[in-house]
Write a protein that holds these residues in place. Sequence first.
Motif, PDB file in Angstrom:
ATOM      1  N   THR A  41       0.834  -1.203   0.000  1.00 21.96           N
ATOM      2  CA  THR A  41       0.000   0.000   0.000  1.00 21.96           C
ATOM      3  C   THR A  41       0.869   1.253   0.000  1.00 21.96           C
ATOM      4  O   THR A  41       0.626   2.194  -0.762  1.00 21.96           O
ATOM      5  CB  THR A  41      -0.949  -0.001   1.216  1.00 21.96           C
ATOM      6  OG1 THR A  41      -1.807  -1.146   1.109  1.00 21.96           O
ATOM      7  CG2 THR A  41      -1.787   1.265   1.276  1.00 21.96           C
ATOM      8  N   TYR A  42       1.884   1.265   0.860  1.00 22.05           N
ATOM      9  CA  TYR A  42       2.802   2.404   0.878  1.00 22.05           C
ATOM     10  C   TYR A  42       3.504   2.547  -0.469  1.00 22.05           C
ATOM     11  O   TYR A  42       3.656   3.659  -0.982  1.00 22.05           O
ATOM     12  CB  TYR A  42       3.843   2.259   1.996  1.00 22.05           C
ATOM     13  CG  TYR A  42       3.368   2.798   3.319  1.00 22.05           C
ATOM     14  CD1 TYR A  42       3.580   4.126   3.662  1.00 22.05           C
ATOM     15  CD2 TYR A  42       2.698   1.988   4.220  1.00 22.05           C
ATOM     16  CE1 TYR A  42       3.140   4.632   4.876  1.00 22.05           C
ATOM     17  CE2 TYR A  42       2.256   2.480   5.436  1.00 22.05           C
ATOM     18  CZ  TYR A  42       2.477   3.800   5.756  1.00 22.05           C
ATOM     19  OH  TYR A  42       2.027   4.305   6.960  1.00 22.05           O
ATOM     20  N   ALA A  43       3.933   1.451  -1.050  1.00 18.05           N
ATOM     21  CA  ALA A  43       4.636   1.500  -2.329  1.00 18.05           C
ATOM     22  C   ALA A  43       3.750   2.093  -3.417  1.00 18.05           C
ATOM     23  O   ALA A  43       4.183   2.970  -4.177  1.00 18.05           O
ATOM     24  CB  ALA A  43       5.103   0.101  -2.721  1.00 18.05           C
ATOM     25  N   VAL A  44       2.520   1.631  -3.486  1.00 26.73           N
ATOM     26  CA  VAL A  44       1.602   2.125  -4.525  1.00 26.73           C
ATOM     27  C   VAL A  44       1.342   3.614  -4.338  1.00 26.73           C
ATOM     28  O   VAL A  44       1.403   4.399  -5.292  1.00 26.73           O
ATOM     29  CB  VAL A  44       0.281   1.321  -4.511  1.00 26.73           C
ATOM     30  CG1 VAL A  44      -0.776   1.983  -5.381  1.00 26.73           C
ATOM     31  CG2 VAL A  44       0.531  -0.109  -4.953  1.00 26.73           C
ATOM     32  N   ASP A 100      12.254  -3.272  -3.642  1.00 25.37           N
ATOM     33  CA  ASP A 100      12.733  -2.623  -4.864  1.00 25.37           C
ATOM     34  C   ASP A 100      12.103  -3.250  -6.112  1.00 25.37           C
ATOM     35  O   ASP A 100      11.715  -2.539  -7.049  1.00 25.37           O
ATOM     36  CB  ASP A 100      14.259  -2.698  -4.950  1.00 25.37           C
ATOM     37  CG  ASP A 100      14.947  -1.801  -3.938  1.00 25.37           C
ATOM     38  OD1 ASP A 100      14.312  -0.840  -3.433  1.00 25.37           O
ATOM     39  OD2 ASP A 100      16.139  -2.052  -3.641  1.00 25.37           O
ATOM     40  N   LYS A 101      11.966  -4.574  -6.132  1.00 23.94           N
ATOM     41  CA  LYS A 101      11.311  -5.256  -7.255  1.00 23.94           C
ATOM     42  C   LYS A 101       9.840  -4.859  -7.337  1.00 23.94           C
ATOM     43  O   LYS A 101       9.304  -4.669  -8.429  1.00 23.94           O
ATOM     44  CB  LYS A 101      11.430  -6.773  -7.102  1.00 23.94           C
ATOM     45  CG  LYS A 101      12.821  -7.291  -7.355  1.00 23.94           C
ATOM     46  CD  LYS A 101      12.881  -8.791  -7.131  1.00 23.94           C
ATOM     47  CE  LYS A 101      14.309  -9.280  -7.167  1.00 23.94           C
ATOM     48  NZ  LYS A 101      14.423 -10.703  -6.827  1.00 23.94           N
ATOM     49  N   LEU A 102       9.201  -4.717  -6.185  1.00 27.02           N
ATOM     50  CA  LEU A 102       7.803  -4.285  -6.146  1.00 27.02           C
ATOM     51  C   LEU A 102       7.663  -2.896  -6.758  1.00 27.02           C
ATOM     52  O   LEU A 102       6.760  -2.650  -7.564  1.00 27.02           O
ATOM     53  CB  LEU A 102       7.283  -4.287  -4.704  1.00 27.02           C
ATOM     54  CG  LEU A 102       5.888  -3.721  -4.474  1.00 27.02           C
ATOM     55  CD1 LEU A 102       4.830  -4.560  -5.183  1.00 27.02           C
ATOM     56  CD2 LEU A 102       5.596  -3.636  -2.980  1.00 27.02           C
ATOM     57  N   LEU A 103       8.543  -1.979  -6.386  1.00 29.47           N
ATOM     58  CA  LEU A 103       8.493  -0.626  -6.946  1.00 29.47           C
ATOM     59  C   LEU A 103       8.665  -0.659  -8.460  1.00 29.47           C
ATOM     60  O   LEU A 103       7.958   0.055  -9.189  1.00 29.47           O
ATOM     61  CB  LEU A 103       9.576   0.251  -6.310  1.00 29.47           C
ATOM     62  CG  LEU A 103       9.420   0.566  -4.820  1.00 29.47           C
ATOM     63  CD1 LEU A 103      10.610   1.369  -4.315  1.00 29.47           C
ATOM     64  CD2 LEU A 103       8.122   1.293  -4.537  1.00 29.47           C
ATOM     65  N   GLN A 104       9.564  -1.498  -8.943  1.00 33.75           N
ATOM     66  CA  GLN A 104       9.777  -1.624 -10.391  1.00 33.75           C
ATOM     67  C   GLN A 104       8.523  -2.138 -11.084  1.00 33.75           C
ATOM     68  O   GLN A 104       8.145  -1.632 -12.152  1.00 33.75           O
ATOM     69  CB  GLN A 104      10.958  -2.550 -10.688  1.00 33.75           C
ATOM     70  CG  GLN A 104      12.293  -1.974 -10.315  1.00 33.75           C
ATOM     71  CD  GLN A 104      13.427  -2.991 -10.464  1.00 33.75           C
ATOM     72  OE1 GLN A 104      13.200  -4.175 -10.733  1.00 33.75           O
ATOM     73  NE2 GLN A 104      14.656  -2.526 -10.282  1.00 33.75           N
ATOM     74  N   ALA A 108       6.338  -0.179 -13.867  1.00 34.74           N
ATOM     75  CA  ALA A 108       6.181  -0.806 -15.181  1.00 34.74           C
ATOM     76  C   ALA A 108       4.704  -0.970 -15.523  1.00 34.74           C
ATOM     77  O   ALA A 108       4.289  -0.720 -16.674  1.00 34.74           O
ATOM     78  CB  ALA A 108       6.890  -2.159 -15.209  1.00 34.74           C
ATOM     79  N   ASP A 109       3.898  -1.373 -14.547  1.00 35.67           N
ATOM     80  CA  ASP A 109       2.460  -1.510 -14.781  1.00 35.67           C
ATOM     81  C   ASP A 109       1.829  -0.168 -15.126  1.00 35.67           C
ATOM     82  O   ASP A 109       0.978  -0.081 -16.016  1.00 35.67           O
ATOM     83  CB  ASP A 109       1.765  -2.113 -13.561  1.00 35.67           C
ATOM     84  CG  ASP A 109       2.045  -3.586 -13.385  1.00 35.67           C
ATOM     85  OD1 ASP A 109       2.616  -4.215 -14.298  1.00 35.67           O
ATOM     86  OD2 ASP A 109       1.702  -4.129 -12.302  1.00 35.67           O
ATOM     87  N   ARG A 110       2.236   0.858 -14.423  1.00 34.32           N
ATOM     88  CA  ARG A 110       1.689   2.198 -14.716  1.00 34.32           C
ATOM     89  C   ARG A 110       2.112   2.671 -16.087  1.00 34.32           C
ATOM     90  O   ARG A 110       1.319   3.285 -16.811  1.00 34.32           O
ATOM     91  CB  ARG A 110       2.155   3.201 -13.658  1.00 34.32           C
ATOM     92  CG  ARG A 110       1.400   3.059 -12.363  1.00 34.32           C
ATOM     93  CD  ARG A 110       1.676   4.226 -11.460  1.00 34.32           C
ATOM     94  NE  ARG A 110       1.001   3.996 -10.202  1.00 34.32           N
ATOM     95  CZ  ARG A 110       1.528   4.225  -9.023  1.00 34.32           C
ATOM     96  NH1 ARG A 110       2.744   4.706  -8.921  1.00 34.32           N
ATOM     97  NH2 ARG A 110       0.838   3.980  -7.930  1.00 34.32           N
ATOM     98  N   ALA A 111       3.356   2.415 -16.459  1.00 38.99           N
ATOM     99  CA  ALA A 111       3.850   2.848 -17.760  1.00 38.99           C
ATOM    100  C   ALA A 111       3.143   2.096 -18.893  1.00 38.99           C
ATOM    101  O   ALA A 111       2.953   2.642 -19.984  1.00 38.99           O
ATOM    102  CB  ALA A 111       5.354   2.631 -17.845  1.00 38.99           C
ATOM    103  N   ALA A 112       2.740   0.864 -18.651  1.00 39.48           N
ATOM    104  CA  ALA A 112       2.080   0.053 -19.673  1.00 39.48           C
ATOM    105  C   ALA A 112       0.622   0.431 -19.873  1.00 39.48           C
ATOM    106  O   ALA A 112       0.044   0.141 -20.922  1.00 39.48           O
ATOM    107  CB  ALA A 112       2.178  -1.421 -19.301  1.00 39.48           C
ATOM    108  N   LYS A 113       0.005   1.089 -18.888  1.00 44.57           N
ATOM    109  CA  LYS A 113      -1.394   1.485 -19.012  1.00 44.57           C
ATOM    110  C   LYS A 113      -1.505   2.702 -19.921  1.00 44.57           C
ATOM    111  O   LYS A 113      -0.697   3.630 -19.846  1.00 44.57           O
ATOM    112  CB  LYS A 113      -1.988   1.836 -17.634  1.00 44.57           C
ATOM    113  CG  LYS A 113      -2.215   0.632 -16.773  1.00 44.57           C
ATOM    114  CD  LYS A 113      -2.870   1.045 -15.469  1.00 44.57           C
ATOM    115  CE  LYS A 113      -3.085  -0.158 -14.582  1.00 44.57           C
ATOM    116  NZ  LYS A 113      -3.685   0.225 -13.299  1.00 44.57           N
TER     117      LYS A 113
END
Length: 116
Positions: A41-44, A100-104, A108-113
Amino acid sequence: MRIGWSIAVPGAVVAAQPISAQTAQPSAMMLAQAHDRCMTTYAVRLTNTAATDQSIFADATAGCKELKDQLGAAIARDYTPAQATELNAMLEAQAKPNFDKLLQRIRADRAAKPAN
């Protein structure tokens, strides 16, 4: 007469017993999942800001500290001392790399949308 007496006795016994304030404690697995959700949640939320990865990790760690403490207590309760030590060391060693992998993945998911 006898039926009335046998019914009254169990009720009296139950009424005389103190009500336990103890509640079931969540398992280490449940707390690990809750801690993971907290960190996610914090990461998102914080990847939408200008915060650095290091500050996002620090904020998430601080914000989820209570759950991590509960997780540590559950591990100590649910596992042998040797297993608990090994498990805590593994969790500690994997915390930052996994975050760090979660942040990536989030970025990446946001960039793909497609942009709205």
